[in-house]
Scaffold this motif. Structure first.
Motif, PDB file in Angstrom:
ATOM      1  N   ALA A   1       4.423 -17.812 -10.901  1.00 42.48           N
ATOM      2  CA  ALA A   1       4.422 -16.444 -10.360  1.00 42.48           C
ATOM      3  C   ALA A   1       4.532 -15.427 -11.484  1.00 42.48           C
ATOM      4  N   TRP A   2       3.615 -14.433 -11.461  1.00 43.18           N
ATOM      5  CA  TRP A   2       3.550 -13.430 -12.516  1.00 43.18           C
ATOM      6  C   TRP A   2       3.213 -12.071 -11.900  1.00 43.18           C
ATOM      7  N   ALA A   3       3.840 -11.023 -12.407  1.00 39.20           N
ATOM      8  CA  ALA A   3       3.544  -9.672 -11.913  1.00 39.20           C
ATOM      9  C   ALA A   3       3.933  -8.659 -12.979  1.00 39.20           C
ATOM     10  N   ARG A   4       3.247  -7.520 -12.969  1.00 44.24           N
ATOM     11  CA  ARG A   4       3.537  -6.449 -13.916  1.00 44.24           C
ATOM     12  C   ARG A   4       3.413  -5.116 -13.192  1.00 44.24           C
TER      13      ARG A   4
ATOM     14  N   GLU B   1       0.820  -1.212   0.000  1.00 41.54           N
ATOM     15  CA  GLU B   1       0.000   0.000   0.000  1.00 41.54           C
ATOM     16  C   GLU B   1       0.854   1.263   0.000  1.00 41.54           C
ATOM     17  N   LEU B   2       2.053   1.201   0.572  1.00 45.21           N
ATOM     18  CA  LEU B   2       2.910   2.385   0.658  1.00 45.21           C
ATOM     19  C   LEU B   2       3.642   2.679  -0.647  1.00 45.21           C
ATOM     20  N   THR B   3       4.172   1.654  -1.299  1.00 42.81           N
ATOM     21  CA  THR B   3       5.011   1.844  -2.479  1.00 42.81           C
ATOM     22  C   THR B   3       4.312   1.551  -3.800  1.00 42.81           C
ATOM     23  N   GLY B   4       3.223   0.807  -3.755  1.00 46.20           N
ATOM     24  CA  GLY B   4       2.573   0.369  -4.984  1.00 46.20           C
ATOM     25  C   GLY B   4       3.247  -0.831  -5.623  1.00 46.20           C
ATOM     26  N   GLN B   5       4.271  -1.385  -4.981  1.00 45.20           N
ATOM     27  CA  GLN B   5       4.901  -2.590  -5.504  1.00 45.20           C
ATOM     28  C   GLN B   5       3.935  -3.769  -5.436  1.00 45.20           C
ATOM     29  N   PHE B   6       4.132  -4.721  -6.352  1.00 48.02           N
ATOM     30  CA  PHE B   6       3.403  -5.980  -6.336  1.00 48.02           C
ATOM     31  C   PHE B   6       4.393  -7.120  -6.153  1.00 48.02           C
ATOM     32  N   GLY B   7       3.930  -8.203  -5.517  1.00 49.08           N
ATOM     33  CA  GLY B   7       4.836  -9.317  -5.323  1.00 49.08           C
ATOM     34  C   GLY B   7       4.131 -10.646  -5.170  1.00 49.08           C
ATOM     35  N   VAL B   8       4.892 -11.694  -5.437  1.00 54.43           N
ATOM     36  CA  VAL B   8       4.439 -13.077  -5.258  1.00 54.43           C
ATOM     37  C   VAL B   8       5.546 -13.830  -4.543  1.00 54.43           C
ATOM     38  N   ALA B   9       5.184 -14.611  -3.544  1.00 52.13           N
ATOM     39  CA  ALA B   9       6.104 -15.544  -2.900  1.00 52.13           C
ATOM     40  C   ALA B   9       5.465 -16.917  -2.942  1.00 52.13           C
TER      41      ALA B   9
ATOM     42  N   GLU C   1       3.502 -27.874   3.164  1.00 50.68           N
ATOM     43  CA  GLU C   1       2.945 -28.964   2.368  1.00 50.68           C
ATOM     44  C   GLU C   1       2.926 -30.263   3.166  1.00 50.68           C
ATOM     45  N   ALA C   2       2.190 -31.225   2.625  1.00 52.49           N
ATOM     46  CA  ALA C   2       2.164 -32.533   3.255  1.00 52.49           C
ATOM     47  C   ALA C   2       3.531 -33.212   3.172  1.00 52.49           C
ATOM     48  N   GLY C   3       4.307 -32.887   2.119  1.00 46.80           N
ATOM     49  CA  GLY C   3       5.658 -33.408   1.962  1.00 46.80           C
ATOM     50  C   GLY C   3       6.665 -32.278   1.951  1.00 46.80           C
ATOM     51  N   PRO C   4       7.952 -32.585   1.777  1.00 44.53           N
ATOM     52  CA  PRO C   4       8.985 -31.548   1.795  1.00 44.53           C
ATOM     53  C   PRO C   4       8.916 -30.660   0.563  1.00 44.53           C
ATOM     54  N   VAL C   5       9.187 -29.369   0.764  1.00 45.30           N
ATOM     55  CA  VAL C   5       9.253 -28.448  -0.372  1.00 45.30           C
ATOM     56  C   VAL C   5      10.661 -28.478  -0.969  1.00 45.30           C
ATOM     57  N   ARG C   6      10.725 -28.298  -2.293  1.00 43.87           N
ATOM     58  CA  ARG C   6      11.993 -28.392  -3.006  1.00 43.87           C
ATOM     59  C   ARG C   6      12.341 -27.148  -3.807  1.00 43.87           C
ATOM     60  N   SER C   7      11.358 -26.288  -4.085  1.00 39.18           N
ATOM     61  CA  SER C   7      11.630 -25.061  -4.835  1.00 39.18           C
ATOM     62  C   SER C   7      10.854 -23.912  -4.216  1.00 39.18           C
ATOM     63  N   ALA C   8      11.329 -22.690  -4.485  1.00 43.75           N
ATOM     64  CA  ALA C   8      10.677 -21.501  -3.938  1.00 43.75           C
ATOM     65  C   ALA C   8      11.100 -20.292  -4.755  1.00 43.75           C
ATOM     66  N   GLY C   9      10.324 -19.219  -4.644  1.00 49.29           N
ATOM     67  CA  GLY C   9      10.679 -18.013  -5.374  1.00 49.29           C
ATOM     68  C   GLY C   9      10.033 -16.780  -4.797  1.00 49.29           C
ATOM     69  N   LEU C  10      10.667 -15.647  -5.092  1.00 52.38           N
ATOM     70  CA  LEU C  10      10.169 -14.330  -4.701  1.00 52.38           C
ATOM     71  C   LEU C  10      10.229 -13.435  -5.930  1.00 52.38           C
ATOM     72  N   LEU C  11       9.107 -12.850  -6.310  1.00 54.30           N
ATOM     73  CA  LEU C  11       9.018 -11.950  -7.460  1.00 54.30           C
ATOM     74  C   LEU C  11       8.409 -10.637  -7.006  1.00 54.30           C
ATOM     75  N   ILE C  12       9.091  -9.518  -7.285  1.00 50.75           N
ATOM     76  CA  ILE C  12       8.599  -8.180  -6.936  1.00 50.75           C
ATOM     77  C   ILE C  12       8.761  -7.278  -8.147  1.00 50.75           C
TER      78      ILE C  12
ATOM     79  N   VAL D   1      -0.240 -12.043  -9.969  1.00 53.45           N
ATOM     80  CA  VAL D   1      -1.119 -13.212 -10.010  1.00 53.45           C
ATOM     81  C   VAL D   1      -0.292 -14.472  -9.821  1.00 53.45           C
ATOM     82  N   ALA D   2      -0.967 -15.546  -9.488  1.00 53.77           N
ATOM     83  CA  ALA D   2      -0.345 -16.864  -9.431  1.00 53.77           C
ATOM     84  C   ALA D   2      -1.308 -17.877 -10.020  1.00 53.77           C
ATOM     85  N   THR D   3      -0.772 -18.853 -10.720  1.00 53.30           N
ATOM     86  CA  THR D   3      -1.566 -19.966 -11.243  1.00 53.30           C
ATOM     87  C   THR D   3      -0.898 -21.256 -10.795  1.00 53.30           C
ATOM     88  N   GLN D   4      -1.613 -22.086 -10.048  1.00 49.79           N
ATOM     89  CA  GLN D   4      -0.987 -23.242  -9.408  1.00 49.79           C
ATOM     90  C   GLN D   4      -1.937 -24.423  -9.365  1.00 49.79           C
TER      91      GLN D   4
END
Length: 225
Positions: free
Chosen positions: A31-34, A10-18, A156-167, A40-43
């Motif tokens: 992960a998608w942002a503009r 709300e302060l900067t107007g940045q968008f992000g996905v984690a 998750e029910a099992g171990p996570v193997r990948s991750a990402g941060l998009l801003i 947005v995210a599609t999963q």
């Protein structure tokens, strides 16, 4: 196989996905942002084409709910998708199809939405929202806090193997795009968090270097004076 949070600052107007998953390269596909438009995210059973489709609708003035509806209507298998969106006004929307995998659910906060599937428990998205809203600092700090909270809540029910941060901020390119596409041992969220700790103090410098190299600070590498 995934949990994520999509948000607007709300302060900067940045968008992000984690986002994080037991599947490889989750951020590359989901992960998608503009800048100035939304994120947005599609999963779940992912159709990566729905990310640009939602952003395209947002760019034409659609609300988050309308963008998600557009993606659903244009997809042959909407019941297999989980879609999240936040728009330029901070409006949010979520779609979880009836064929989402395992334990799946979502939660909505102020200018943020979280969702997951194949979760260890149905409280994970709410914990992500609570952590995001309770954390101070940059948008990246808050998104990382949400991912860490998800793991602490069972993830998750099992171990996570990948991750990402998009801003995204004001430019056409990402302000930050940090990914761990596969990690056999250890936690990819911790690795992304460490990368953010390193990148965060330099993020504005990389923008300056792109826009005006004459005003850029030292690159801080061997041979640079």
């Amino acid at each position: 196989m995934t949990f994520s949070i999509v948000a607007r600052c709300e302060l900067t107007g940045q968008f992000g996905v984690a986002i994080s998953s037991s599947s490889p390269a989750v951020a590359a596909r989901c992960a998608w942002a503009r800048a100035g438009i939304g994120a947005v995210a599609t999963q779940n059973v992912t159709n990566p084409a729905l990310g640009p489709r939602m952003l395209g609708a947002l760019e034409k003035g659609a609300s988050a709910a309308e963008a998600v509806a557009t993606a659903r209507q244009g997809d042959d298998f909407p019941n297999y998708r989980q879609l999240l969106a936040v728009d330029v006004h901070g409006g949010t929307a979520i779609h979880s199809g009836s064929n989402a995998l395992g334990t799946w659910t979502s939660a909505v906060g102020h200018q943020c939405v979280a969702a997951g599937n194949l979760l260890a428990n149905d409280g994970v998205p709410k914990v992500m929202i609570d952590s995001f809203e309770a954390t101070s600092g940059t948008l990246g700090d808050r998104l990382i806090a949400a991912l860490r909270a998800a793991v602490d809540a069972g993830g998750e029910a099992g171990p996570v193997r990948s991750a990402g941060l998009l801003i995204v901020d004001k430019q056409t390119w990402p302000y930050a795009e940090l990914r761990i596409d596969w990690l056999d041992d250890g936690c990819p969220i911790a690795a992304v968090a460490r990368a953010w700790d390193v990148y965060r103090p330099q993020a504005e410098d990389y923008v300056t270097r792109a826009l005006n190299p004459l005003a850029a600070p030292s690159y801080g590498v061997p041979g640079d004076e």
